[in-house]
Write an enzyme that holds these catalytic residues in place. Structure first.
Site, PDB file in Angstrom:
ATOM      1  N   ARG A  21      -2.270   4.763   0.541  1.00 51.86           N
ATOM      2  CA  ARG A  21      -2.072   3.965   1.757  1.00 51.86           C
ATOM      3  C   ARG A  21      -2.420   4.759   3.016  1.00 51.86           C
ATOM      4  O   ARG A  21      -1.767   4.619   4.050  1.00 51.86           O
ATOM      5  CB  ARG A  21      -0.655   3.400   1.823  1.00 51.86           C
ATOM      6  N   LYS A  79       5.981  -9.137   0.200  1.00 54.94           N
ATOM      7  CA  LYS A  79       4.860  -8.201   0.210  1.00 54.94           C
ATOM      8  C   LYS A  79       5.009  -7.282   1.418  1.00 54.94           C
ATOM      9  O   LYS A  79       5.405  -7.708   2.501  1.00 54.94           O
ATOM     10  CB  LYS A  79       3.526  -8.959   0.277  1.00 54.94           C
ATOM     11  N   ASP A  80       4.628  -6.033   1.220  1.00 56.26           N
ATOM     12  CA  ASP A  80       4.749  -5.024   2.262  1.00 56.26           C
ATOM     13  C   ASP A  80       3.712  -5.236   3.353  1.00 56.26           C
ATOM     14  O   ASP A  80       2.645  -5.801   3.120  1.00 56.26           O
ATOM     15  CB  ASP A  80       4.573  -3.649   1.617  1.00 56.26           C
ATOM     16  N   ARG A  81       4.007  -4.728   4.554  1.00 53.36           N
ATOM     17  CA  ARG A  81       3.034  -4.857   5.635  1.00 53.36           C
ATOM     18  C   ARG A  81       1.984  -3.759   5.608  1.00 53.36           C
ATOM     19  O   ARG A  81       0.912  -3.924   6.189  1.00 53.36           O
ATOM     20  CB  ARG A  81       3.738  -4.888   6.993  1.00 53.36           C
ATOM     21  N   HIS A  82       2.256  -2.640   4.940  1.00 53.42           N
ATOM     22  CA  HIS A  82       1.284  -1.543   4.895  1.00 53.42           C
ATOM     23  C   HIS A  82       0.324  -1.766   3.733  1.00 53.42           C
ATOM     24  O   HIS A  82       0.227  -0.960   2.804  1.00 53.42           O
ATOM     25  CB  HIS A  82       2.000  -0.206   4.761  1.00 53.42           C
TER      26      HIS A  82
END
EC number: 5.4.99.27
Length: 367
Positions: A21, A79-82
């Protein structure tokens, strides 16, 4: 029992170090829907691709766009923002009149598909998630890394709850203890304290963290013994891709064949009131693994909260696992996982992967 224990690896020592990421595009997740839309009804079903935006933020944005309360927005999972993610949302529009969809499109969010459906999208209503992960700054022998990935594809991995479930530095477990009426002393022992009263969503989050911590504790014991994917006397079996549990029953050639083809898996407890589903050796390991004071406090709190005993598979096999070396230090992985399973569990069996989104000042835990 530690709030953020170091988990054992089932396939041996780490074969790489890497970063993930570094940019949102390095962590791509696409929902695999559990059903086809009906094409009719008063819920507008949107497939949304988003970058740098978590599920709750998009749900709020959709509610504002539609002029409805947020409770009229449905989604199957967080769901993650990254990351760059694609997921479904349902928007309740009783008159079947939708505002201009193009108003939702910008550099970080696009509606890639829309249709009508006859009911609100419920949590958990998905077949799974497909991941495309790019690891950068990889250090390790490529031959060993390739071999480890082949071993993971063949044998599977322990079905850990990921660290996202426990909050920063495992803080959700400590918060769950406080909710149950305990405080941790400087010497690590627990003492009674006034129970914390929380909103329902906060309470649910902490109950899940407590359950997950206990499950991981049992799975740790099974991995350390080397039987996380092997039968024990008294095993409770979980059907692959299902919440159905059966057993215990005598070991047989039929069970051996089903275990070998990943049709069934050994299971561990999602703690709550009631008797353990397993017995004999399997039950003895679970009771021993959860006999420390913190585990006993979490068990008591979960039972008092009204949760019932459930089970979760100890073993997970990533589907369609493939990998490619983009260059000498960049490795791309693709695979699919069932709902409730963590991509970080796959990465852990490879080695030590630093999450750049978490160490950055603006980072937050995955949702």
């Amino acid at each position: 029992m530690s709030d953020s224990p170091v988990l054992p690896r089932a396939h041996g020592a780490a074969v790489l170090t890497a970063a993930m990421r570094s940019v949102a595009e390095d962590f791509q997740v696409d929902e695999l829907p559990a059903f086809d839309a009906s094409g009719e009804g008063e819920h507008l079903l949107l497939s949304v691709r988003k970058r740098g935006q978590n599920t709750a933020y998009v749900a709020k944005r959709l509610a504002q766009w539609a002029g409805i309360a947020e409770m009229g927005i449905g989604y199957a999972g967080l769901k993650d923002r990254h990351a760059v993610t694609t997921q479904r949302f349902s928007v309740h529009l009783p008159k079947r009149i939708a505002p201009d969809l193009s108003a939702l499109d910008d550099d970080d969010m696009q509606v890639v598909e829309h249709t009508w459906h006859n009911r609100k999208l419920q949590r958990g209503a998905l077949h799974g998630n497909r991941f495309v992960l790019t690891l950068r700054e990889v250090v390790g022998d490529q031959t060993a890394i390739d071999a480890r990935l082949h071993a993971i594809a063949a044998r599977g991995i322990p079905n850990w709850f990921g660290e996202q479930r426990f909050g920063r530095d495992g803080g959700n477990v400590a918060a769950a203890l406080a909710m149950f009426g305990y405080t941790r002393q400087l010497d690590g022992t627990l003492a009674p304290a006034p129970k914390r009263r929380l909103r329902n969503d906060q309470r649910s989050l902490l109950l899940s963290a407590a359950r997950s911590a206990l499950f991981n504790q049992v799975l740790t014991a099974r991995v350390e013994q080397g039987d996380w994917d092997a039968p024990l006397d008294g095993e409770a079996w979980m059907l692959d891709g299902s919440r159905s549990v059966f057993g215990p029953e005598p070991w047989s050639e039929v069970l051996a064949e089903r275990l070998a083809r990943f049709d069934i898996h050994p299971s561990g407890p999602l703690w709550g009131a009631g008797e353990l589903r397993c017995s004999a050796d399997a039950a003895a390991i679970e009771q021993a693994a959860l006999s420390d004071p913190q585990s006993l406090a979490l068990r008591t709190g979960l039972e008092a909260a009204g949760l019932k005993q459930e089970r979760r598979a100890l073993r997970l096999r990533p589907q369609a696992l493939a990998h490619a070396w983009l260059d000498a230090q960049t490795l791309q992985l693709t695979f699919a996982l069932p709902p409730g399973c963590y991509a970080t569990a796959v990465l852990w069996e490879l080695g030590d992967v630093v999450d750049a989104a978490r160490v950055a000042p603006q980072s937050r835990s995955e949702g």
